[in-house]
Design a protein around this motif. Structure first.
Motif, PDB file in Angstrom:
ATOM      1  N   VAL A 261       0.855  -1.191   0.000  1.00 23.97           N
ATOM      2  CA  VAL A 261       0.000   0.000   0.000  1.00 23.97           C
ATOM      3  C   VAL A 261       0.886   1.235   0.000  1.00 23.97           C
ATOM      4  O   VAL A 261       1.844   1.326   0.776  1.00 23.97           O
ATOM      5  CB  VAL A 261      -0.914   0.013   1.236  1.00 23.97           C
ATOM      6  N   GLU A 262       0.561   2.182  -0.889  1.00 23.43           N
ATOM      7  CA  GLU A 262       1.336   3.415  -0.995  1.00 23.43           C
ATOM      8  C   GLU A 262       0.515   4.593  -0.467  1.00 23.43           C
ATOM      9  O   GLU A 262      -0.703   4.642  -0.604  1.00 23.43           O
ATOM     10  CB  GLU A 262       1.716   3.679  -2.458  1.00 23.43           C
ATOM     11  N   ALA A 263       1.239   5.578   0.129  1.00 23.38           N
ATOM     12  CA  ALA A 263       0.594   6.810   0.586  1.00 23.38           C
ATOM     13  C   ALA A 263      -0.044   7.513  -0.609  1.00 23.38           C
ATOM     14  O   ALA A 263       0.460   7.425  -1.732  1.00 23.38           O
ATOM     15  CB  ALA A 263       1.635   7.707   1.248  1.00 23.38           C
ATOM     16  N   PRO A 264      -1.176   8.184  -0.387  1.00 25.91           N
ATOM     17  CA  PRO A 264      -1.786   8.530   0.902  1.00 25.91           C
ATOM     18  C   PRO A 264      -2.741   7.484   1.446  1.00 25.91           C
ATOM     19  O   PRO A 264      -3.436   7.743   2.427  1.00 25.91           O
ATOM     20  CB  PRO A 264      -2.538   9.816   0.567  1.00 25.91           C
ATOM     21  N   LEU A 265      -2.821   6.290   0.829  1.00 29.03           N
ATOM     22  CA  LEU A 265      -3.694   5.251   1.356  1.00 29.03           C
ATOM     23  C   LEU A 265      -3.105   4.640   2.615  1.00 29.03           C
ATOM     24  O   LEU A 265      -1.889   4.471   2.733  1.00 29.03           O
ATOM     25  CB  LEU A 265      -3.918   4.155   0.311  1.00 29.03           C
ATOM     26  N   VAL A 266      -3.974   4.307   3.552  1.00 29.55           N
ATOM     27  CA  VAL A 266      -3.574   3.601   4.767  1.00 29.55           C
ATOM     28  C   VAL A 266      -4.546   2.451   5.000  1.00 29.55           C
ATOM     29  O   VAL A 266      -5.712   2.518   4.587  1.00 29.55           O
ATOM     30  CB  VAL A 266      -3.552   4.520   6.002  1.00 29.55           C
ATOM     31  N   VAL A 267      -4.076   1.413   5.660  1.00 30.09           N
ATOM     32  CA  VAL A 267      -4.912   0.261   5.992  1.00 30.09           C
ATOM     33  C   VAL A 267      -5.813   0.621   7.165  1.00 30.09           C
ATOM     34  O   VAL A 267      -5.356   1.158   8.183  1.00 30.09           O
ATOM     35  CB  VAL A 267      -4.048  -0.959   6.342  1.00 30.09           C
ATOM     36  N   THR A 268      -7.117   0.329   7.041  1.00 30.82           N
ATOM     37  CA  THR A 268      -8.053   0.649   8.116  1.00 30.82           C
ATOM     38  C   THR A 268      -8.789  -0.572   8.667  1.00 30.82           C
ATOM     39  O   THR A 268      -9.535  -0.438   9.634  1.00 30.82           O
ATOM     40  CB  THR A 268      -9.087   1.694   7.646  1.00 30.82           C
ATOM     41  N   ALA A 269      -8.590  -1.740   8.056  1.00 27.55           N
ATOM     42  CA  ALA A 269      -9.195  -2.957   8.599  1.00 27.55           C
ATOM     43  C   ALA A 269      -8.468  -4.173   8.045  1.00 27.55           C
ATOM     44  O   ALA A 269      -7.987  -4.161   6.907  1.00 27.55           O
ATOM     45  CB  ALA A 269     -10.687  -3.047   8.255  1.00 27.55           C
ATOM     46  N   VAL A 270      -8.391  -5.220   8.870  1.00 29.88           N
ATOM     47  CA  VAL A 270      -7.774  -6.481   8.453  1.00 29.88           C
ATOM     48  C   VAL A 270      -8.625  -7.643   8.944  1.00 29.88           C
ATOM     49  O   VAL A 270      -9.308  -7.554   9.971  1.00 29.88           O
ATOM     50  CB  VAL A 270      -6.328  -6.639   8.992  1.00 29.88           C
TER      51      VAL A 270
END
Length: 234
Positions: free
Chosen positions: A176-185
């Motif tokens: 995953v590249e910025a500006p995306l961030v992981v918010t659930a797994v």
């Protein structure tokens, strides 16, 4: 005036436009006006300019060549014309800071549009013991749990740190590249949701909230509601 939401579509074996009605129903229920975008459309800039929001839908696999990899032997049906159009639309919409919601394949397309990569076949690429990500139950039913990151938009929509989701995929987000961030797994570590830290509303989920809305799932309802609200301000 209701915001105009572009819904991406798939192609059947005869090259005809194919999209599940759940997507349009979800947009309508949340207060938006859906318009189906046939795969392979040109005039991306003009389409992007007229849309208030973009829904990247589920479907077949993303071509690994678009994120710099050769295809794994388990990669399924591909639609290069769909890949090209959706990646271009996602980039155009995010550059204009217009709302984008990605679902399943759309979750993966959004990640690739920002320079990320995918696991082409999780059952051969990941070493962890995986939960069932291609469920045997009807898609309107949740079949596994996910953990949501605190202080994310998704956490606000869910009102809790754990929810149950449906699951119909064999590929998954990898890098995953910025500006995306992981918010659930998922409990096995598979990435289930992303959001942008630099846009008003750019989010994606690996599951199918449009189907869960048929059973009045509160998180799904809130997700579409806020997507349409953001699109109303575009």
């Amino acid at each position: 005036m209701k915001p105009l939401i572009g819904i991406t579509s798939d192609l059947d074996q005869n090259g005809e436009t194919l999209v599940q009605s759940n997507y349009s129903r979800a947009i309508l229920r949340a207060g938006g006006l859906p318009v189906v975008l046939p795969a392979g459309l040109e005039d991306i800039d003009e389409i992007c300019g007229r849309l208030d929001g973009l829904l990247l839908t589920g479907g077949e696999d993303v071509n690994p060549l678009v994120y710099g990899e050769e295809p794994h032997q388990e990669v399924g049906k591909l639609s290069p014309e769909r890949d090209e159009m959706e990646l271009a639309l996602a980039k155009c919409m995010t550059e204009k800071d217009k709302p984008v919601l990605g679902i399943c394949r759309g979750h993966q397309v959004l990640n690739v549009s920002f320079g990320g990569t995918l696991h082409q076949h999780i059952y051969s690429e990941l070493s962890a013991e995986l939960v069932q990500h291609k469920q045997q139950a009807d898609r309107e039913f949740a079949t596994h749990s996910i953990d949501i990151i605190d202080d994310s938009k998704l956490a606000g929509f869910a009102g809790t740190s754990e929810i149950q989701v449906n699951s119909l995929h064999h590929q998954a987000v990898n890098e995953v590249e910025a500006p995306l961030v992981v918010t659930a797994v998922a409990k096995d570590g598979v990435i289930e949701a992303l959001e942008s830290t630099e846009h008003r509303f750019v989010m994606s989920v690996q599951w199918h909230p449009e189907a869960l809305m048929n059973r009045d799932d509160p998180t799904s309802l809130n997700l579409f509601k806020h997507f349409i609200e953001a699109s109303s301000q575009a």
